[in-house]
Design an enzyme around this catalytic site. Structure first.
Site, PDB file in Angstrom:
ATOM      1  N   HIS A   1      -5.617  -3.269   5.537  1.00 18.80           N
ATOM      2  CA  HIS A   1      -4.964  -3.565   4.206  1.00 18.80           C
ATOM      3  C   HIS A   1      -5.991  -4.273   3.378  1.00 18.80           C
ATOM      4  O   HIS A   1      -6.163  -5.536   2.953  1.00 18.80           O
ATOM      5  CB  HIS A   1      -3.801  -4.704   4.489  1.00 18.80           C
ATOM      6  CG  HIS A   1      -3.456  -5.180   2.948  1.00 18.80           C
ATOM      7  ND1 HIS A   1      -2.745  -4.598   2.132  1.00 18.80           N
ATOM      8  CD2 HIS A   1      -3.442  -6.273   2.450  1.00 18.80           C
ATOM      9  CE1 HIS A   1      -2.737  -5.062   0.882  1.00 18.80           C
ATOM     10  NE2 HIS A   1      -3.000  -6.289   1.247  1.00 18.80           N
TER      11      HIS A   1
ATOM     12  N   ASP B   1       0.859  -1.263   0.004  1.00 16.68           N
ATOM     13  CA  ASP B   1       0.058   0.036  -0.028  1.00 16.68           C
ATOM     14  C   ASP B   1       0.819   1.317   0.302  1.00 16.68           C
ATOM     15  O   ASP B   1       0.508   2.118  -0.516  1.00 16.68           O
ATOM     16  CB  ASP B   1      -0.888   0.033   1.246  1.00 16.68           C
ATOM     17  CG  ASP B   1      -1.738  -1.339   1.113  1.00 16.68           C
ATOM     18  OD1 ASP B   1      -2.310  -1.613   0.002  1.00 16.68           O
ATOM     19  OD2 ASP B   1      -1.990  -1.868   2.399  1.00 16.68           O
TER      20      ASP B   1
END
Ligand code: NAD
Length: 346
Positions: A209, A182
């Protein structure tokens, strides 16, 4: 990839680690022995990650474990003329050997997403895989730093914690959900939009996530850029949907593997540097946390000789980020609870 590109990748990895080694005052000859185990090493992520760990001069032993295919991957990777000794292990009865003596265990085992699936759809299969692998870790290398890639990370990390607690070996400092991809995506997308050198970009990504639980903090991004609210919203959405962008582009052939292997290798390298006593190793990771009311949360953490040494707070947030933070909490909480319930039920 051309051989020259491999060589430059290898020397780039070596250079970055050597710089840290030099800062610690020990020469490359006295780099500590470190064993890294990759569980799921024959998979899409696992193979590239195994290659990248073979290029890492901080690794002295590399154990490649999977339920199938590891003899081939290990033979292949072992021919690369870098420091680590490589061994392949296949099937349940070789798991103990793969794990024994490991300093860092990286887990990319499990099934990836197909178009139309969320990370939560993977839960039933991957939760069972993670549970059994963590039971073995608890038995054979309870002091290792465990870095979890298998999705849904929002739930697989709490599952691992429960398994370790039941085995009496849980140390919250040693368990990490890998959210580095990310961060990698947020940096790349920000650099493109802000027209700045991607190598200099820093963007913390917090929360979890999956989808809206991924909260990039572009208000804290450096170098600073004057992006509009609309740009920030678009960048946030693209970071949150980055995985889906790859899943759709691969059209049924899996999810992010190459960028994930890169991200997993960066995170494992940070763990090795931390274990080796390199100061100020800071990465974002999904860990046990008390910076919000949620028991697991991703934020910047300092990694040291014992694993997590400090969990950093969120810092000043924009109004948009404050809204994002409140919006992600119910989903993240329910993913955490789902993991805990699974671990305690089955
Ligand atoms: P893949 O199917 O290509 O590889 C998975 C591997 O795991 C296979 O080789 C399989 O044999 C192995 N495996 C299955 N059960 C196992 C067990 N019990 N022990 C050891 N190995 C086992 O999948 P992939 O694309 O490499 O993705 C792996 C996982 O990583 C998925 O859960 C995926 O969702 C996740 N992922 C996470 C991130 C992240 O940012 N954290 C990003 C992308 C993918």
């Amino acid at each position: 990839m051309r051989p020259s590109m491999f060589r430059s990748l290898q020397s780039a990895v070596a250079r970055s680690s050597s710089a840290h080694i030099a800062r610690r005052g020990y020469s490359a000859d006295s780099v500590p022995e470190r064993k890294v185990a990759v569980l799921g090493a024959a998979g899409g992520i696992g193979q590239s990650l195994s290659l990248l760990m073979k290029l890492n001069p901080l690794v002295s032993k590399l154990a490649l474990y999977d339920i199938a295919g590891t003899p081939g991957v290990a033979a292949d990777v072992s021919h690369i003329n870098t420091r680590s000794e490589v061994a392949g292990y296949m099937g349940d009865d070789q798991l103990a050997k793969a794990l024994e003596g490991s300093d860092v265990v990286i887990i990319p085992a499990g099934v990836p997403r197909k178009p139309g699936m969320t990370r939560d759809d993977l839960f039933n299969i991957n939760a069972g895989i993670v549970k059994s692998l963590c039971s073995a870790i608890a038995k054979y290398c309870p002091n290792a730093l465990v870095t979890m890639i298998s999705n849904p990370v929002n739930s697989t990390v709490p599952i691992a914690a429960e398994v370790f607690k039941k085995a009496g070996v849980y140390d919250e400092k040693r368990l990490f959900g890998v959210t580095t991809l990310d961060v990698v995506r947020a940096k790349t997308f920000y650099a493109g939009k802000a027209n700045v050198n991607v190598a200099e970009v820093n963007v913390p990504v917090v929360g979890g996530h999956a989808g809206i639980t991924i909260l990039p903090l572009f208000s804290q991004a450096t170098p600073k850029a004057n992006l509009s609210d609309e740009d920030i919203r678009a960048l946030t959405k693209r970071t949150q949907d980055g995985g889906t962008e790859v899943v759709e582009a691969k059209a049924g052939k899996g999810s992010a593997t190459l960028s994930m292997a890169y991200a997993g290798a960066i995170f494992a390298d940070a763990c090795l540097k931390g274990l080796n006593g390199v100061p100020d190793v800071v990465e974002c990771s999904y860990v046990q946390s008390n910076i919000t009311e949620l028991p697991f949360f991703a934020s910047k953490v300092r990694i040291g000789k014992n694993g997590v040494e400090e969990v950093f707070g969120l810092g000043p947030l924009s109004e948009y980020e404050k809204e994002g933070l409140e919006a992600l909490k119910p989903e993240l909480r329910s993913s955490i609870e789902k993991g805990i319930q699974f671990a305690n039920q089955s």
